[in-house]
Design an enzyme around this catalytic site. Structure first.
Site, PDB file in Angstrom:
ATOM      1  N   ASP C  75       0.809  -1.219   0.000  1.00  0.00           N
ATOM      2  CA  ASP C  75       0.000   0.000   0.000  1.00  0.00           C
ATOM      3  C   ASP C  75       0.845   1.274   0.000  1.00  0.00           C
ATOM      4  O   ASP C  75       0.320   2.373   0.235  1.00  0.00           O
ATOM      5  CB  ASP C  75      -0.925   0.010   1.230  1.00  0.00           C
ATOM      6  CG  ASP C  75      -1.875  -1.170   1.210  1.00  0.00           C
ATOM      7  OD1 ASP C  75      -2.592  -1.326   0.213  1.00  0.00           O
ATOM      8  OD2 ASP C  75      -1.892  -1.944   2.183  1.00  0.00           O
ATOM      9  N   HIS C  94      -2.793   2.085   8.001  1.00  0.00           N
ATOM     10  CA  HIS C  94      -3.835   1.323   7.310  1.00  0.00           C
ATOM     11  C   HIS C  94      -4.004  -0.014   8.020  1.00  0.00           C
ATOM     12  O   HIS C  94      -3.021  -0.706   8.279  1.00  0.00           O
ATOM     13  CB  HIS C  94      -3.448   1.087   5.856  1.00  0.00           C
ATOM     14  CG  HIS C  94      -4.369   0.161   5.131  1.00  0.00           C
ATOM     15  ND1 HIS C  94      -5.735   0.342   5.095  1.00  0.00           N
ATOM     16  CD2 HIS C  94      -4.137  -0.969   4.408  1.00  0.00           C
ATOM     17  CE1 HIS C  94      -6.295  -0.625   4.384  1.00  0.00           C
ATOM     18  NE2 HIS C  94      -5.352  -1.436   3.958  1.00  0.00           N
ATOM     19  N   HIS C  96      -7.130  -3.426   8.658  1.00  0.00           N
ATOM     20  CA  HIS C  96      -8.456  -3.983   8.386  1.00  0.00           C
ATOM     21  C   HIS C  96      -9.139  -4.232   9.724  1.00  0.00           C
ATOM     22  O   HIS C  96      -9.722  -5.290   9.943  1.00  0.00           O
ATOM     23  CB  HIS C  96      -8.353  -5.288   7.579  1.00  0.00           C
ATOM     24  CG  HIS C  96      -7.957  -5.100   6.162  1.00  0.00           C
ATOM     25  ND1 HIS C  96      -8.303  -5.980   5.159  1.00  0.00           N
ATOM     26  CD2 HIS C  96      -7.244  -4.113   5.556  1.00  0.00           C
ATOM     27  CE1 HIS C  96      -7.802  -5.554   4.004  1.00  0.00           C
ATOM     28  NE2 HIS C  96      -7.155  -4.439   4.213  1.00  0.00           N
ATOM     29  N   ASP C 119     -13.961  13.552  20.646  1.00  0.00           N
ATOM     30  CA  ASP C 119     -12.638  13.837  21.207  1.00  0.00           C
ATOM     31  C   ASP C 119     -11.548  13.756  20.139  1.00  0.00           C
ATOM     32  O   ASP C 119     -10.449  14.286  20.328  1.00  0.00           O
ATOM     33  CB  ASP C 119     -12.307  12.842  22.337  1.00  0.00           C
ATOM     34  CG  ASP C 119     -13.033  13.167  23.640  1.00  0.00           C
ATOM     35  OD1 ASP C 119     -13.439  14.330  23.832  1.00  0.00           O
ATOM     36  OD2 ASP C 119     -13.198  12.253  24.473  1.00  0.00           O
ATOM     37  N   HIS C 170     -13.404  -2.017   1.449  1.00  0.00           N
ATOM     38  CA  HIS C 170     -12.025  -2.268   1.818  1.00  0.00           C
ATOM     39  C   HIS C 170     -11.856  -2.078   3.334  1.00  0.00           C
ATOM     40  O   HIS C 170     -12.238  -2.977   4.080  1.00  0.00           O
ATOM     41  CB  HIS C 170     -11.110  -1.357   0.975  1.00  0.00           C
ATOM     42  CG  HIS C 170      -9.648  -1.640   1.124  1.00  0.00           C
ATOM     43  ND1 HIS C 170      -8.687  -1.046   0.332  1.00  0.00           N
ATOM     44  CD2 HIS C 170      -8.975  -2.430   1.967  1.00  0.00           C
ATOM     45  CE1 HIS C 170      -7.499  -1.491   0.701  1.00  0.00           C
ATOM     46  NE2 HIS C 170      -7.645  -2.324   1.682  1.00  0.00           N
ATOM     47  N   TYR C 228      -7.041  19.799  27.697  1.00  0.00           N
ATOM     48  CA  TYR C 228      -6.883  18.387  28.088  1.00  0.00           C
ATOM     49  C   TYR C 228      -5.394  18.044  28.122  1.00  0.00           C
ATOM     50  O   TYR C 228      -4.626  18.524  27.301  1.00  0.00           O
ATOM     51  CB  TYR C 228      -7.601  17.501  27.070  1.00  0.00           C
ATOM     52  CG  TYR C 228      -7.529  16.025  27.388  1.00  0.00           C
ATOM     53  CD1 TYR C 228      -8.539  15.408  28.141  1.00  0.00           C
ATOM     54  CD2 TYR C 228      -6.474  15.242  26.946  1.00  0.00           C
ATOM     55  CE1 TYR C 228      -8.483  14.045  28.434  1.00  0.00           C
ATOM     56  CE2 TYR C 228      -6.410  13.886  27.240  1.00  0.00           C
ATOM     57  CZ  TYR C 228      -7.413  13.293  27.982  1.00  0.00           C
ATOM     58  OH  TYR C 228      -7.356  11.953  28.268  1.00  0.00           O
TER      59      TYR C 228
END
Lengths: 230, 230, 230, 230
Positions: C75, C94, C96, C119, C170, C228
């Site tokens: 990729d 990336h 899955h 957030d 995907h 925060y």
């Protein structure tokens, strides 16, 4: 100061990822010393694996830092409001635990559908309403506490009998006699939120627990005639 | 006394959190010595990580403590009633495991939908009815045992062929020839409860397992012609 | 070369299985050195438990290998296109991951339904369309990058305010100021994908988060007035 | 004999609980030595934590034990039938993994809905029909193999392009060039079974993956022009 309480609150915070209730730093536990009117809370945004007991921040009931070099949790004022209003509470936990948060996003009370629920919560865990723009502008974290108080008042609920709440679109808060029991109440709330979701999916007409069984399970663990445990 | 059985029951109790069936102290396993008519059970509300074999409590078939310094599980009388009524049972387990409890809350029998089920349970696992106010007043834990007996009698089920039950609104009990096999039956029941829920969600018309396959799988593992294992 | 960045990217890749986002080798993280115009990415199909910092591959913004003995992730060209187009991005991930991929397969944007989402993501995470046969023939991985750019342009989204996307059929890509924050954004995306799915299942009319609460939560963590953390 | 293969098959069997595909002993992996026409398989009902490489049983293509002191898996004849019929297969795995088994119980093919699927399976994974009483009587385990062969023949599927099958009411079998890749195919099948179930729940009209993307993902990992990995 409050070394023993810091250790307790530190351990309670570590228990949150251990029980799968928080990822990263998305949670906080606190505990109070009622005599001194001070509570101890996790610092904001510090990784759990770097946290030390001495990183715990000591705060007064208006949310001002009394001791500690780190900023306290961004939710500190919510804790402060609850401690100030409810003398009975010794510890508070806030997480975004998956299943309780799902009910918060659905905007629904978690009904008492089983004895797992009844062992800890004496009836449904309420879902408090969204905060308004005005409340947010006035002070989001303190107002979150006020909405919890409003919810328990409107529904005439006892804060220790129902030691938890959902905030719509947000997530749960739970509490207890100390930080450790507040953690356990978060574990229970997340588990029954999961069970109830799938029970209703399996059977859309799955009933709530009959009152006599709710009474029996709650009262065998809590109150003067409790006989669970040692 | 009963040191070997205490060790066995202790290990079975430890297996409950190991298999993800219990959180905190929400479960108990017991095992019986049929010659002496005494069974050994986990003490009530003791953390699993502090539990020792010698903490196990020895109890008679009326649920009276015979040996042990700790209170036995609050569900001891349910175990006693089952041991007394069913001579074939050597071990009993009670948990609030997530998926079996979901079916209990839904008030539904777990049908035999696959061979995972058929390898252990010879047909549907029944869901027993809610206890009544009168039964609860008479003695909740003993009456829980009586409702299980009633359910198996009404449906004419063999206690060893269907080694488990759900109690509506509550959770499962399973049993077996010893505490270890009762634990395994709890693992199987929770797993098939999960599988069946989602199989029916995926296909509302998902059928039950045809009788010949149910027979084949159950009987290749159980009974005189079994050929599974060593 | 880029030893420090290799170490960072290596750690970010290890964090993917640690957070349960990838099985086997189904994921990749990269990080860029903007001064040199080079980025570092995981090699293709190498087991995580055999991966070493020095296995990381150095690649230029056209996706050509500059240093490294292993093939870079398949990729890589998607990463290159995104780094080239968006100067603000310092790291890309990336995976899955289960729940984000479920939304990608459903072909739906992940709406902002709770503060866990707010957030990190300032609004819905978009689902980009399927690639066409022509795009696939022209170069699947680079075109995947172009479809992401098209999606953010058409919807007029700020790449850092919404640091993630789904590709229909995907899986997700996320990004951030560095590889580590890109990993965290993947964790958040997967978690809110799970929460939103079940929140809508529990209540088909579960609303999106009101704009004032979305603003409050996003802005207390991001932007010039964030309060925060430390 | 076949020491190297025994070690491989032993490791593949250990990978089953490691990947969460099996509880207790509910699974088996095997691998074949095509020159000798012998395969190696897990013994029946032996705990994974007591299993040693030398416990693996050597079996011929009719399912007869050639070497080994333990009984081979009760599913050995299914493996034998598949190895005998399909010369291309080097390893076979059988599990009752949760999500694939759910689809088996639903009696449905697992459609190709995403690239996670397409990376491994070139199209839907078929669900084979229930066995009949006659087939069960003739020999349940061998007939299970014949029903798989029937299914692939009727649908004109290539055994290596679709390296897995569901058996209705039962569970999945997967295979590959060796035991290790058969395990990976089981992991993938379980994961896509989970993803597809929830993708269709989220969007009842979630489409299957368009053919060009299915082709692209399958062929970039498999076949003569593959470019994934090293």
């Amino acid at each position: 100061m409050l070394e023993h309480l810091k250790e307790e609150v530190f351990q309670a915070n570590l228990d949150l990822p251990k029980h799968g209730l928080v990822k990263y730093t998305w949670g906080n536990a606190s505990g109070i010393d009622r005599e001194r009117g001070l509570f101890v809370i996790k610092p904001s945004g510090v990784d759990y694996d770097k946290l030390k007991p001495n990183d715990m921040v000591v705060v007064d009931l208006d949310g001002n830092v009394v001791e500690g070099e780190l900023n306290p949790s961004s939710d500190t004022k919510t804790h402060a409001v609850l401690y100030k209003h409810y003398q009975e509470i010794g510890g508070i936990v806030h997480t975004h635990s998956t299943w309780a948060t799902i009910w918060a996003q659905a905007g629904l009370d978690v009904p008492a559908m089983g004895t797992t629920h009844a062992d800890t919560f004496y009836g449904a865990v309420p879902c408090a309403r969204f905060l308004t723009q005005e409340e947010i502008d006035r002070g989001y974290e303190a107002e979150t506490g006020y909405v919890i108080i409003e919810t328990f008042k409107e529904r005439d609920l006892n804060i220790l009998e129902v030691p938890g709440v959902l905030l719509q679109g947000h997530a749960p808060f739970t509490w207890g006699k100390d930080a450790k029991s507040a953690v356990m109440n978060s574990v229970v709330l997340d588990e029954v939120a999961k069970m109830n979701l799938f029970a209703r999916e399996l059977n859309h007409f799955a009933p709530e627990l009959p009152q006599p069984i709710l009474d029996k399970h709650y009262l065998r663990k809590h109150g003067k005639d409790a006989y669970y445990g040692q």
